[in-house]
Design a protein around this motif. Structure first.
Motif, PDB file in Angstrom:
ATOM      1  N   TYR A  18       0.830  -1.203   0.000  1.00  0.00           N
ATOM      2  CA  TYR A  18       0.000   0.000   0.000  1.00  0.00           C
ATOM      3  C   TYR A  18       0.870   1.262   0.000  1.00  0.00           C
ATOM      4  CZ  TYR A  18      -2.695   3.800   2.139  1.00  0.00           C
ATOM      5  OH  TYR A  18      -3.248   5.021   2.420  1.00  0.00           O
TER       6      TYR A  18
ATOM      7  N   GLU B 106       2.642   1.771  -3.381  1.00  0.00           N
ATOM      8  CA  GLU B 106       1.722   2.149  -4.457  1.00  0.00           C
ATOM      9  C   GLU B 106       1.164   3.551  -4.269  1.00  0.00           C
ATOM     10  OE1 GLU B 106      -0.041  -2.296  -5.606  1.00  0.00           O
ATOM     11  OE2 GLU B 106      -1.201  -0.938  -4.310  1.00  0.00           O
ATOM     12  N   THR B 107       1.066   3.991  -3.002  1.00  0.00           N
ATOM     13  CA  THR B 107       0.433   5.274  -2.717  1.00  0.00           C
ATOM     14  C   THR B 107       1.416   6.438  -2.701  1.00  0.00           C
ATOM     15  OG1 THR B 107      -1.189   4.101  -1.352  1.00  0.00           O
ATOM     16  CG2 THR B 107      -1.076   6.487  -1.084  1.00  0.00           C
TER      17      THR B 107
ATOM     18  N   PRO C 190       4.125   7.406  -4.341  1.00  0.00           N
ATOM     19  CA  PRO C 190       4.505   8.167  -5.538  1.00  0.00           C
ATOM     20  C   PRO C 190       3.413   9.093  -6.063  1.00  0.00           C
ATOM     21  CG  PRO C 190       5.068   5.839  -5.767  1.00  0.00           C
ATOM     22  CD  PRO C 190       4.166   5.953  -4.582  1.00  0.00           C
ATOM     23  N   ASN C 191       2.196   8.915  -5.564  1.00  0.00           N
ATOM     24  CA  ASN C 191       1.071   9.675  -6.121  1.00  0.00           C
ATOM     25  C   ASN C 191       0.530  10.730  -5.167  1.00  0.00           C
ATOM     26  OD1 ASN C 191       0.960   8.009  -8.537  1.00  0.00           O
ATOM     27  ND2 ASN C 191       0.150   6.400  -7.205  1.00  0.00           N
ATOM     28  N   ILE C 192       1.254  11.023  -4.085  1.00  0.00           N
ATOM     29  CA  ILE C 192       0.812  12.058  -3.161  1.00  0.00           C
ATOM     30  C   ILE C 192       1.936  13.053  -2.918  1.00  0.00           C
ATOM     31  CG2 ILE C 192      -0.795  10.478  -2.016  1.00  0.00           C
ATOM     32  CD1 ILE C 192       1.172  10.310   0.313  1.00  0.00           C
ATOM     33  N   ASP C 193       1.580  14.201  -2.360  1.00  0.00           N
ATOM     34  CA  ASP C 193       2.561  15.228  -2.018  1.00  0.00           C
ATOM     35  C   ASP C 193       3.122  14.915  -0.627  1.00  0.00           C
ATOM     36  OD1 ASP C 193       4.067  17.440  -1.492  1.00  0.00           O
ATOM     37  OD2 ASP C 193       2.409  18.882  -1.579  1.00  0.00           O
TER      38      ASP C 193
ATOM     39  N   GLU D 142      -1.659  14.718   3.398  1.00  0.00           N
ATOM     40  CA  GLU D 142      -1.435  13.636   2.442  1.00  0.00           C
ATOM     41  C   GLU D 142      -0.560  12.543   3.055  1.00  0.00           C
ATOM     42  OE1 GLU D 142      -2.277  13.577  -1.483  1.00  0.00           O
ATOM     43  OE2 GLU D 142      -3.844  14.106  -0.039  1.00  0.00           O
TER      44      GLU D 142
END
Length: 297
Positions: A255, A258-259, A261-264, A270
């Motif tokens: 989790y 996968e998560t 790299p896609n949040i700040d 975040e």
């Protein structure tokens, strides 16, 4: 996680050795250390953090705990007695008990009953029995109960230890002399459990948390470099904290990978999505029930 850990008021600490082969200014066989800091029983969300350091100097604990105010449980290692102002060291009665219990193991059965080591162990056992009776009390009720029941027993134990030290022929370097000296030398830290119901009678919480590292060390034996040891501390921190929060480590790491790299990651709101207690249901391990249908403590 470190910021949240230090925002609490009750911590446990411990340290163990780790071998690092390529460490500047040190021989490959030299000892380095993995330090552990974790939350106490009062924490809503458990946190377990490891930190690699090339030595066992007290400055390491002081540096890590900079800004923390509250109680720190530990064994009798002096590094935990020289922490910054605002930190109260709490001693470990399990270590006191262990020293008497170890002496008993070396005695023949016919010498155990009525021995000094048996008496010392019995004092400790009685204090632990009281703690089991306090388990369901609120923190404030536990503090008051300790003042009524535990403090008189502690006073009796230390008076006995001092009297025994004055009368027996054991030298300070004998195993019995060391056991008594340890108890008396730790008195002011052992008695700090009386200050707050959130404090615990032992540092077993930290010892349990550091055990996965010591078991793993038997298999992988050493770290190659300081960077490797630091990486090891980070991974152990993430996985052991996940386990403490009843997560499946593989699913939680999946989790996170996968998560992230896609949040700040500079945004706290975040970043909080990655904390173990905010992980999705798929990361959670099933709760093991006891025979009476209740979840274990």
């Amino acid at each position: 996680l470190k910021a949240l850990l230090l925002a609490g008021e009750v911590l446990h600490a411990d340290e163990t050795t780790v071998q690092v082969l390529k460490e500047e200014g040190k021989k490959p066989e030299s000892k380095s250390y993995m330090w552990l800091y974790r939350t106490g029983s009062d924490a809503q969300h458990p946190i377990v953090l490891f930190e690699y350091q090339p030595n066992r100097k007290h400055e390491n604990a002081s540096r890590f705990l900079s800004g923390f105010k509250g109680f720190v449980h530990s064994d009798g290692y002096g590094a935990y007695h020289n922490l910054p102002p605002g930190i109260t060291p709490v001693g470990c009665w399990a270590h006191v008990r262990r020293k008497f219990a170890d002496i008993l193991k070396s005695l023949p059965d016919y010498n155990k009953q009525g021995s000094i080591s048996m008496r010392g162990k019995e004092f400790c056992d009685a204090l632990f029995a009281l703690e089991r009776g306090f388990a369901d009390l609120s923190f404030e009720e536990r503090r008051k109960a300790r003042l009524v029941h535990s403090q008189p027993m502690m006073d009796e134990f230390f008076a006995w230890a001092q009297k025994t030290t004055n009368h027996i022929l054991a030298t300070p370097r004998s195993v019995m002399g060391k056991a008594l000296a340890y108890a008396l030398g730790e008195r002011k830290y052992l008695e700090n459990i009386l200050l707050d119901g959130r404090c615990e009678i032992s540092n077993n919480r930290a010892e349990r948390s550091i055990r996965p590292f010591t078991i793993g060390r038997k298999n992988w034996i050493f770290s190659n470099t300081e960077k490797g040891a630091t990486a090891s501390a980070l991974i152990y921190s993430i996985i052991e904290t996940a386990k403490e929060n009843n997560l499946k480590p593989y699913e939680y790491l999946k989790y996170v990978f996968e998560t992230a790299p896609n949040i700040d990651l500079q945004c706290h709101a975040e970043l909080e999505k990655l904390l173990p207690w905010n992980a999705p249901a798929a990361c959670h391990a099933p709760i093991q029930l006891t025979m009476n249908g209740a979840a274990p403590r």
